[in-house]
Design an enzyme around this catalytic site. Structure first.
Site, PDB file in Angstrom:
ATOM      1  N   HIS A 139       1.093  -1.737  -0.111  1.00  0.00           N
ATOM      2  CA  HIS A 139       0.221  -0.182  -0.861  1.00  0.00           C
ATOM      3  C   HIS A 139       0.784   1.553  -0.163  1.00  0.00           C
ATOM      4  O   HIS A 139       1.687   1.241   0.944  1.00  0.00           O
ATOM      5  CB  HIS A 139      -0.942   0.135   0.964  1.00  0.00           C
ATOM      6  CG  HIS A 139      -1.817   1.306   1.196  1.00  0.00           C
ATOM      7  ND1 HIS A 139      -3.311   0.479   1.758  1.00  0.00           N
ATOM      8  CD2 HIS A 139      -1.276   3.165   1.548  1.00  0.00           C
ATOM      9  CE1 HIS A 139      -3.819   2.054   2.136  1.00  0.00           C
ATOM     10  NE2 HIS A 139      -2.996   2.940   1.601  1.00  0.00           N
TER      11      HIS A 139
ATOM     12  N   HIS B  19     -10.356   1.233   2.213  1.00  0.00           N
ATOM     13  CA  HIS B  19      -9.737   2.574   3.153  1.00  0.00           C
ATOM     14  C   HIS B  19     -10.953   2.378   3.812  1.00  0.00           C
ATOM     15  O   HIS B  19     -12.739   2.662   3.554  1.00  0.00           O
ATOM     16  CB  HIS B  19      -9.868   3.480   2.209  1.00  0.00           C
ATOM     17  CG  HIS B  19      -9.898   4.509   3.738  1.00  0.00           C
ATOM     18  ND1 HIS B  19      -8.644   5.489   3.637  1.00  0.00           N
ATOM     19  CD2 HIS B  19     -10.245   4.698   4.566  1.00  0.00           C
ATOM     20  CE1 HIS B  19      -7.867   6.009   4.852  1.00  0.00           C
ATOM     21  NE2 HIS B  19      -9.654   6.168   5.055  1.00  0.00           N
TER      22      HIS B  19
ATOM     23  N   LEU C 118       2.527   6.382  -4.184  1.00  0.00           N
ATOM     24  CA  LEU C 118       3.488   7.780  -5.118  1.00  0.00           C
ATOM     25  C   LEU C 118       3.585   9.380  -5.698  1.00  0.00           C
ATOM     26  O   LEU C 118       4.229   9.658  -6.119  1.00  0.00           O
ATOM     27  CB  LEU C 118       4.506   6.865  -6.763  1.00  0.00           C
ATOM     28  CG  LEU C 118       4.772   5.712  -6.139  1.00  0.00           C
ATOM     29  CD1 LEU C 118       4.990   4.272  -7.087  1.00  0.00           C
ATOM     30  CD2 LEU C 118       6.198   5.811  -5.120  1.00  0.00           C
ATOM     31  N   ARG C 119       2.595   9.101  -6.016  1.00  0.00           N
ATOM     32  CA  ARG C 119       1.744  10.718  -6.391  1.00  0.00           C
ATOM     33  C   ARG C 119       2.170  10.993  -7.736  1.00  0.00           C
ATOM     34  O   ARG C 119       2.343   9.513  -8.786  1.00  0.00           O
ATOM     35  CB  ARG C 119       2.158  12.357  -5.707  1.00  0.00           C
ATOM     36  CG  ARG C 119       1.937  12.310  -4.131  1.00  0.00           C
ATOM     37  CD  ARG C 119       1.248  11.650  -3.965  1.00  0.00           C
ATOM     38  NE  ARG C 119       0.916  11.457  -2.152  1.00  0.00           N
ATOM     39  CZ  ARG C 119      -0.340  11.515  -1.685  1.00  0.00           C
ATOM     40  NH1 ARG C 119      -1.446  10.863  -1.772  1.00  0.00           N
ATOM     41  NH2 ARG C 119      -0.762  11.692  -0.397  1.00  0.00           N
TER      42      ARG C 119
ATOM     43  N   LEU D 275      -4.717   9.529   8.178  1.00  0.00           N
ATOM     44  CA  LEU D 275      -6.175   8.529   7.774  1.00  0.00           C
ATOM     45  C   LEU D 275      -5.758   6.773   8.152  1.00  0.00           C
ATOM     46  O   LEU D 275      -5.341   6.768   6.571  1.00  0.00           O
ATOM     47  CB  LEU D 275      -7.112   9.340   7.160  1.00  0.00           C
ATOM     48  CG  LEU D 275      -8.000  10.687   7.307  1.00  0.00           C
ATOM     49  CD1 LEU D 275      -8.726  10.928   6.504  1.00  0.00           C
ATOM     50  CD2 LEU D 275      -8.541  10.096   8.885  1.00  0.00           C
TER      51      LEU D 275
ATOM     52  N   ALA E 188      -4.565  14.849   5.246  1.00  0.00           N
ATOM     53  CA  ALA E 188      -3.742  13.490   6.166  1.00  0.00           C
ATOM     54  C   ALA E 188      -2.658  12.742   5.449  1.00  0.00           C
ATOM     55  O   ALA E 188      -2.712  12.306   4.642  1.00  0.00           O
ATOM     56  CB  ALA E 188      -5.064  12.822   6.025  1.00  0.00           C
TER      57      ALA E 188
ATOM     58  N   HIS F 298       3.095  14.509   1.574  1.00  0.00           N
ATOM     59  CA  HIS F 298       2.420  15.951   1.301  1.00  0.00           C
ATOM     60  C   HIS F 298       3.236  16.887   2.042  1.00  0.00           C
ATOM     61  O   HIS F 298       4.190  16.880   2.456  1.00  0.00           O
ATOM     62  CB  HIS F 298       1.022  15.885   2.546  1.00  0.00           C
ATOM     63  CG  HIS F 298       0.220  15.161   1.477  1.00  0.00           C
ATOM     64  ND1 HIS F 298      -0.784  15.538   0.785  1.00  0.00           N
ATOM     65  CD2 HIS F 298      -0.421  14.348   2.461  1.00  0.00           C
ATOM     66  CE1 HIS F 298      -1.661  14.760   0.636  1.00  0.00           C
ATOM     67  NE2 HIS F 298      -1.262  13.745   1.665  1.00  0.00           N
TER      68      HIS F 298
ATOM     69  N   HIS G  52      -4.640  -0.484   5.853  1.00  0.00           N
ATOM     70  CA  HIS G  52      -4.423  -0.110   7.407  1.00  0.00           C
ATOM     71  C   HIS G  52      -4.866   0.363   8.107  1.00  0.00           C
ATOM     72  O   HIS G  52      -5.433   0.727   9.020  1.00  0.00           O
ATOM     73  CB  HIS G  52      -4.151   1.401   6.784  1.00  0.00           C
ATOM     74  CG  HIS G  52      -4.874   2.395   5.933  1.00  0.00           C
ATOM     75  ND1 HIS G  52      -6.838   1.935   5.959  1.00  0.00           N
ATOM     76  CD2 HIS G  52      -4.467   2.792   4.740  1.00  0.00           C
ATOM     77  CE1 HIS G  52      -7.117   2.982   5.219  1.00  0.00           C
ATOM     78  NE2 HIS G  52      -5.549   2.810   4.125  1.00  0.00           N
TER      79      HIS G  52
ATOM     80  N   ASN H 257      -4.752   7.124  -6.398  1.00  0.00           N
ATOM     81  CA  ASN H 257      -6.208   8.248  -5.664  1.00  0.00           C
ATOM     82  C   ASN H 257      -5.191   9.929  -6.273  1.00  0.00           C
ATOM     83  O   ASN H 257      -5.153  10.829  -5.520  1.00  0.00           O
ATOM     84  CB  ASN H 257      -6.377   8.715  -4.271  1.00  0.00           C
ATOM     85  CG  ASN H 257      -4.916   8.790  -3.125  1.00  0.00           C
ATOM     86  OD1 ASN H 257      -4.276   7.888  -3.812  1.00  0.00           O
ATOM     87  ND2 ASN H 257      -4.765   9.180  -2.363  1.00  0.00           N
TER      88      ASN H 257
HETATM   89  C1  NCD Z   1      -3.479   8.638   1.738  1.00  0.00           C
HETATM   90  C2  NCD Z   1      -3.251  10.209   1.263  1.00  0.00           C
HETATM   91  O1  NCD Z   1      -2.268  11.457   1.028  1.00  0.00           O
HETATM   92  O2  NCD Z   1      -3.470  10.035   0.447  1.00  0.00           O
HETATM   93  N1  NCD Z   1      -3.240  10.044   3.245  1.00  0.00           N
HETATM   94  C3  NCD Z   1      -4.084   8.839   4.152  1.00  0.00           C
HETATM   95  O3  NCD Z   1      -3.950   9.480   5.244  1.00  0.00           O
HETATM   96  N2  NCD Z   1      -3.350   7.998   4.401  1.00  0.00           N
HETATM   97  C4  NCD Z   1      -4.684   8.852   1.244  1.00  0.00           C
HETATM   98  C5  NCD Z   1      -5.586   6.975   2.471  1.00  0.00           C
HETATM   99  O4  NCD Z   1      -4.990   6.648   2.259  1.00  0.00           O
HETATM  100  O5  NCD Z   1      -6.119   7.810   3.141  1.00  0.00           O
HETATM  101 ZN    ZN Z   2      -2.863   5.235   1.880  1.00  0.00          ZN
END
Ligand code: NCD
Ligand code: ZN
Length: 380
Positions: A13, A172, A16-17, A255, A299, A287, A210, A41
């Site tokens: 899991h 999720h 990588l953006r 999250l 998050a 981030h 997670h 995402n």
């Molecule tokens: C993840 C994200 O930033 O893409 N953020 C996180 O808090 N884990 C999205 C996710 O897996 O919930």
């Molecule tokens: Zn995630």
């Protein structure tokens, strides 16, 4: 123990953006892991096999110089999915894929489930050989999830196809109902969404991602072999005090949110139990510093810089380093029906100071987990 040699692990899991961010974070993962399940995402989300193919190409193009995908090029559409190797040619391609040599990294792609993903897309997934799962984000649950599923009933035909073809649903697991306390959202999701889902699709492969609560651990344990769970290093190492006690720490905010200590103990017990239902998934989610250190911070914890080392710490703290290899390198591959890696990595018990921040985007820094503090293990 001063060194620990294990089979090269995989990350089941990972975020990588894209673009500049992808280029900045990918080397951290590719140095440590042979393969990673890549979350879809992005904005816009990765919703089709064609979009996943293009994203996979961008990931491979962003690999550090000298690194490549394990197999020569992507398996062509029409080849069987790797979960069901049939011909000798395919399985030798897949063995190479799983060999995980130091100069290789294989992104395992996923699609983002929406209310209107057609069931036929699942056939394309199965045929692709490079898309390995479908991700369920309840709409609004987390970063870039507004295109997520509003009601799973709308996905019934697609879920039925996944159940039939053995394509895993990665979940999720949090409800988004504003009336539900944020610390209860995983437990409520299990009762209100996952239990009915498995009643309707009892053979569907489901990964509760997670896992953060004892409720999640019990749910995975009490379900059939088709249900598994991933565990992050930060949820194994931290409880919610690390977020809120003695000052608010935005870089520990992710999250599902960190939970109380009793839950962390349940996660650790599952991780070291030897159960093949639990495996490594970092959920490393970068981030920019400015997006974390603000009145309404994003998050996600960035952990890929110490993606396996942090797990070694967590396992060592409970005297279970001998359980790390199966959790990090065997259980996930077995669940996905992929070959285990054959290459090894070595970790040294030697403290490393984590930089205060890392290069990220032009004019933006990335603050990693443990910034300015040390991690007890180092990748040799
Ligand atoms: C993840 C994200 O930033 O893409 N953020 C996180 O808090 N884990 C999205 C996710 O897996 O919930
Ligand atoms: Zn995630």
């Amino acid at each position: 123990m001063q060194t620990l040699t294990i089979t090269r692990p995989d990350d089941w899991h990972l975020h990588l953006r894209d673009g500049e961010a992808l280029a900045a974070v990918l080397p951290d993962t590719a140095r440590r892991f042979a393969r990673a399940i890549v979350m879809p995402n992005l904005r816009p989300p990765v919703t089709t096999v064609a979009l996943a193919a293009a994203y996979r190409d961008r990931i491979l193009a962003a690999l550090p110089a000298g690194m490549s995908a394990p197999a020569p090029g992507r398996p062509k559409a029409g080849q069987a999915n790797s979960m069901e190797p049939r011909s000798g040619e395919q399985s030798s391609l897949l063995r190479e894929g799983g060999a995980g040599g130091a100069g290789h990294f294989e992104p395992l792609m996923t699609l983002y489930l929406t209310d209107n993903m057609p069931a036929a897309e699942i056939d394309a997934v199965k045929a692709s050989g490079f898309v390995h799962a479908i991700k369920l984000y309840p709409a609004g649950a987390t970063t870039n999830s507004d295109a997520g599923v509003s009601d799973l009933k709308k996905c019934a035909a697609t879920l039925a196809r996944m159940e039939k073809l053995g394509v895993p649903l990665l979940v999720h697991g949090e409800v988004t109902d504003p009336a539900v306390d944020i610390f209860d959202r995983e437990a409520v999701f299990i009762d209100s969404v996952l239990v009915p889902l498995l009643r309707d699709f009892p053979a569907l492969k489901v990964v509760l991602e997670h896992v953060t609560t004892s409720n999640g651990i019990d749910f995975v344990k009490d379900s059939g072999a088709n249900v598994a769970g991933t565990l992050t290093a930060h949820h194994l190492l931290l409880n919610r005090n690390a977020l809120l006690a003695g000052g608010i720490r935005p870089h520990n905010y992710c999250l599902p949110v960190l939970k109380r200590e009793t839950h962390r103990q349940a996660l650790l017990a599952a991780a070291i139990s030897g159960s093949p239902k639990f495996f490594l998934g970092t959920d490393s989610a970068p981030h920019a510093q400015s997006a974390k250190e603000t009145a309404c911070g994003c998050a996600g914890c960035y952990t890929a810089h110490a993606g396996i080392e942090l797990y070694a710490e967590a396992f060592e703290a409970v005297g279970a380093l001998d359980k790390l290899e199966a959790f990090a390198s065997f259980h996930g591959a077995d669940y996905y029906g992929l070959p285990r890696n054959t290459e090894k990595i070595t970790l040294r018990r030697d403290a490393v100071t984590v930089p205060a921040s890392l290069d990220y985007l032009a004019g933006e820094r990335l603050v990693p987990l443990r910034a300015g503090e040390s991690v007890a293990w180092r990748l040799a």
